[in-house]
Design a protein around this motif. Sequence first.
Motif, PDB file in Angstrom:
ATOM      1  N   LEU A 113       2.424  10.775  -4.537  1.00 11.68           N
ATOM      2  CA  LEU A 113       3.188  11.935  -4.059  1.00 11.68           C
ATOM      3  C   LEU A 113       4.238  12.346  -5.078  1.00 11.68           C
ATOM      4  CD1 LEU A 113       3.708  11.136  -0.274  1.00 11.68           C
ATOM      5  CD2 LEU A 113       2.360  12.981  -1.267  1.00 11.68           C
ATOM      6  N   LYS A 114       4.904  11.390  -5.670  1.00  9.44           N
ATOM      7  CA  LYS A 114       5.932  11.686  -6.671  1.00  9.44           C
ATOM      8  C   LYS A 114       5.315  12.431  -7.849  1.00  9.44           C
ATOM      9  CE  LYS A 114       9.502   8.769  -7.105  1.00  9.44           C
ATOM     10  NZ  LYS A 114      10.283   7.582  -7.511  1.00  9.44           N
ATOM     11  N   LYS A 115       4.140  11.971  -8.288  1.00 10.24           N
ATOM     12  CA  LYS A 115       3.446  12.621  -9.400  1.00 10.24           C
ATOM     13  C   LYS A 115       3.043  14.051  -9.023  1.00 10.24           C
ATOM     14  CE  LYS A 115      -0.526  12.214 -12.425  1.00 10.24           C
ATOM     15  NZ  LYS A 115      -1.816  11.563 -12.664  1.00 10.24           N
ATOM     16  N   ALA A 116       2.527  14.222  -7.812  1.00  8.29           N
ATOM     17  CA  ALA A 116       2.126  15.554  -7.359  1.00  8.29           C
ATOM     18  C   ALA A 116       3.331  16.489  -7.279  1.00  8.29           C
ATOM     19  CB  ALA A 116       1.428  15.461  -6.006  1.00  8.29           C
ATOM     20  N   PHE A 117       4.449  15.987  -6.764  1.00  2.89           N
ATOM     21  CA  PHE A 117       5.656  16.815  -6.675  1.00  2.89           C
ATOM     22  C   PHE A 117       6.176  17.193  -8.062  1.00  2.89           C
ATOM     23  CE2 PHE A 117       6.402  15.190  -2.241  1.00  2.89           C
ATOM     24  CZ  PHE A 117       6.329  16.429  -1.634  1.00  2.89           C
ATOM     25  N   SER A 118       6.153  16.252  -8.994  1.00  5.36           N
ATOM     26  CA  SER A 118       6.645  16.560 -10.339  1.00  5.36           C
ATOM     27  C   SER A 118       5.737  17.584 -11.024  1.00  5.36           C
ATOM     28  CB  SER A 118       6.780  15.305 -11.180  1.00  5.36           C
ATOM     29  OG  SER A 118       5.530  14.717 -11.400  1.00  5.36           O
ATOM     30  N   GLU A 119       4.427  17.471 -10.808  1.00  2.77           N
ATOM     31  CA  GLU A 119       3.498  18.456 -11.366  1.00  2.77           C
ATOM     32  C   GLU A 119       3.737  19.834 -10.757  1.00  2.77           C
ATOM     33  OE1 GLU A 119      -0.438  16.947 -10.773  1.00  2.77           O
ATOM     34  OE2 GLU A 119      -0.216  15.395 -12.310  1.00  2.77           O
ATOM     35  N   LEU A 120       3.987  19.867  -9.449  1.00  2.00           N
ATOM     36  CA  LEU A 120       4.268  21.134  -8.788  1.00  2.00           C
ATOM     37  C   LEU A 120       5.557  21.746  -9.325  1.00  2.00           C
ATOM     38  CD1 LEU A 120       3.681  23.268  -6.592  1.00  2.00           C
ATOM     39  CD2 LEU A 120       5.025  21.871  -5.043  1.00  2.00           C
ATOM     40  N   GLN A 121       6.566  20.900  -9.513  1.00  5.57           N
ATOM     41  CA  GLN A 121       7.839  21.403 -10.014  1.00  5.57           C
ATOM     42  C   GLN A 121       7.666  22.000 -11.412  1.00  5.57           C
ATOM     43  OE1 GLN A 121      10.895  18.425 -10.399  1.00  5.57           O
ATOM     44  NE2 GLN A 121      12.526  19.966 -10.402  1.00  5.57           N
ATOM     45  N   ASN A 160      -1.697  22.680  -1.406  1.00  2.14           N
ATOM     46  CA  ASN A 160      -2.372  21.400  -1.679  1.00  2.14           C
ATOM     47  C   ASN A 160      -1.442  20.221  -1.419  1.00  2.14           C
ATOM     48  OD1 ASN A 160      -4.716  22.711  -2.417  1.00  2.14           O
ATOM     49  ND2 ASN A 160      -4.270  22.628  -4.608  1.00  2.14           N
ATOM     50  N   ILE A 161      -0.202  20.351  -1.815  1.00  8.40           N
ATOM     51  CA  ILE A 161       0.753  19.254  -1.579  1.00  8.40           C
ATOM     52  C   ILE A 161       1.041  19.112  -0.092  1.00  8.40           C
ATOM     53  CG2 ILE A 161       3.160  18.580  -1.917  1.00  8.40           C
ATOM     54  CD1 ILE A 161       2.845  19.137  -4.789  1.00  8.40           C
ATOM     55  N   ARG A 162       1.151  20.234   0.608  1.00  5.36           N
ATOM     56  CA  ARG A 162       1.362  20.157   2.063  1.00  5.36           C
ATOM     57  C   ARG A 162       0.198  19.422   2.738  1.00  5.36           C
ATOM     58  NH1 ARG A 162       3.127  25.736   1.706  1.00  5.36           N
ATOM     59  NH2 ARG A 162       5.384  25.745   1.759  1.00  5.36           N
ATOM     60  N   GLU A 163      -1.015  19.770   2.314  1.00  6.08           N
ATOM     61  CA  GLU A 163      -2.185  19.091   2.873  1.00  6.08           C
ATOM     62  C   GLU A 163      -2.151  17.599   2.562  1.00  6.08           C
ATOM     63  OE1 GLU A 163      -5.823  20.970   1.624  1.00  6.08           O
ATOM     64  OE2 GLU A 163      -5.129  22.941   2.294  1.00  6.08           O
ATOM     65  N   MET A 164      -1.746  17.252   1.345  1.00 10.79           N
ATOM     66  CA  MET A 164      -1.650  15.854   0.957  1.00 10.79           C
ATOM     67  C   MET A 164      -0.626  15.132   1.836  1.00 10.79           C
ATOM     68  SD  MET A 164      -0.635  14.153  -2.725  1.00 10.79           S
ATOM     69  CE  MET A 164      -1.593  15.323  -3.628  1.00 10.79           C
ATOM     70  N   MET A 200       0.831  -1.193   0.000  1.00  9.81           N
ATOM     71  CA  MET A 200       0.000   0.000   0.000  1.00  9.81           C
ATOM     72  C   MET A 200       0.869   1.247   0.000  1.00  9.81           C
ATOM     73  SD  MET A 200      -3.239   0.747   2.298  1.00  9.81           S
ATOM     74  CE  MET A 200      -4.135   2.249   2.156  1.00  9.81           C
ATOM     75  N   SER A 201       2.085   1.126   0.397  1.00 10.96           N
ATOM     76  CA  SER A 201       2.999   2.252   0.446  1.00 10.96           C
ATOM     77  C   SER A 201       3.385   2.714  -0.953  1.00 10.96           C
ATOM     78  CB  SER A 201       4.241   1.884   1.243  1.00 10.96           C
ATOM     79  OG  SER A 201       5.137   2.961   1.227  1.00 10.96           O
ATOM     80  N   ALA A 202       3.509   1.787  -1.895  1.00 13.47           N
ATOM     81  CA  ALA A 202       3.939   2.131  -3.249  1.00 13.47           C
ATOM     82  C   ALA A 202       2.973   3.063  -3.967  1.00 13.47           C
ATOM     83  CB  ALA A 202       4.185   0.873  -4.054  1.00 13.47           C
ATOM     84  N   PRO A 203       1.636   2.821  -3.930  1.00 14.09           N
ATOM     85  CA  PRO A 203       0.722   3.744  -4.612  1.00 14.09           C
ATOM     86  C   PRO A 203       0.784   5.153  -4.022  1.00 14.09           C
ATOM     87  CG  PRO A 203      -0.422   1.690  -4.110  1.00 14.09           C
ATOM     88  CD  PRO A 203       0.914   1.639  -3.439  1.00 14.09           C
ATOM     89  N   ILE A 204       0.945   5.224  -2.707  1.00 12.15           N
ATOM     90  CA  ILE A 204       1.027   6.540  -2.064  1.00 12.15           C
ATOM     91  C   ILE A 204       2.280   7.260  -2.536  1.00 12.15           C
ATOM     92  CG2 ILE A 204       1.324   7.725   0.138  1.00 12.15           C
ATOM     93  CD1 ILE A 204      -0.431   5.561   1.407  1.00 12.15           C
ATOM     94  N   ASP A 205       3.404   6.543  -2.578  1.00 10.53           N
ATOM     95  CA  ASP A 205       4.647   7.149  -3.030  1.00 10.53           C
ATOM     96  C   ASP A 205       4.545   7.618  -4.476  1.00 10.53           C
ATOM     97  OD1 ASP A 205       5.755   6.719  -0.561  1.00 10.53           O
ATOM     98  OD2 ASP A 205       6.825   4.881  -1.149  1.00 10.53           O
ATOM     99  N   LEU A 206       3.925   6.812  -5.331  1.00  9.01           N
ATOM    100  CA  LEU A 206       3.761   7.198  -6.727  1.00  9.01           C
ATOM    101  C   LEU A 206       2.879   8.437  -6.854  1.00  9.01           C
ATOM    102  CD1 LEU A 206       3.363   3.737  -8.505  1.00  9.01           C
ATOM    103  CD2 LEU A 206       5.311   5.297  -8.598  1.00  9.01           C
TER     104      LEU A 206
END
Length: 125
Positions: free
Chosen positions: A9-17, A111-115, A1-7
């Motif tokens: 978050l990674k997607k959200a961070f890349s979109e933010l960047q 939004n990312i902080r809240e996530m 279950m950790s892997a989907p969360i990491d993916l």
Amino acid sequence: MSAPIDLELKKAFSELQVKMIDTQQKAKLADLQIDQLTRVQKLAKLTNAEISTLSDNTRLYEGVGRMFILQSKEDINNQLMDKQKTAEEKIKELEQKKVYLERSVKEAEDNIREMLLSRRTTAQS
């Protein structure tokens, strides 16, 4: 279950960047445009000040491309005032655009902080 969360978050961070880089570029472009318009505005103001010291019967020419056209002092004065007014309006628009861009980046960061906070509380539960 950790892997989907990491993916996720990674997607959200890349979109933010990507969004932050795009916004920074747009803000720099807006700053450059504001600087250019400020110079145009100052030049028009200085030219207008110089023209106002001339007598009314002085012959004034406006440069158009590679030629000069005889213009009345009033016409040149009106053109310079229009340039100043247009530059001022565009500067205001660009400043509003910059504020909007900065606000949108801040919202994305929030939004990312809240996530992240919601993931931490879910992980701790």
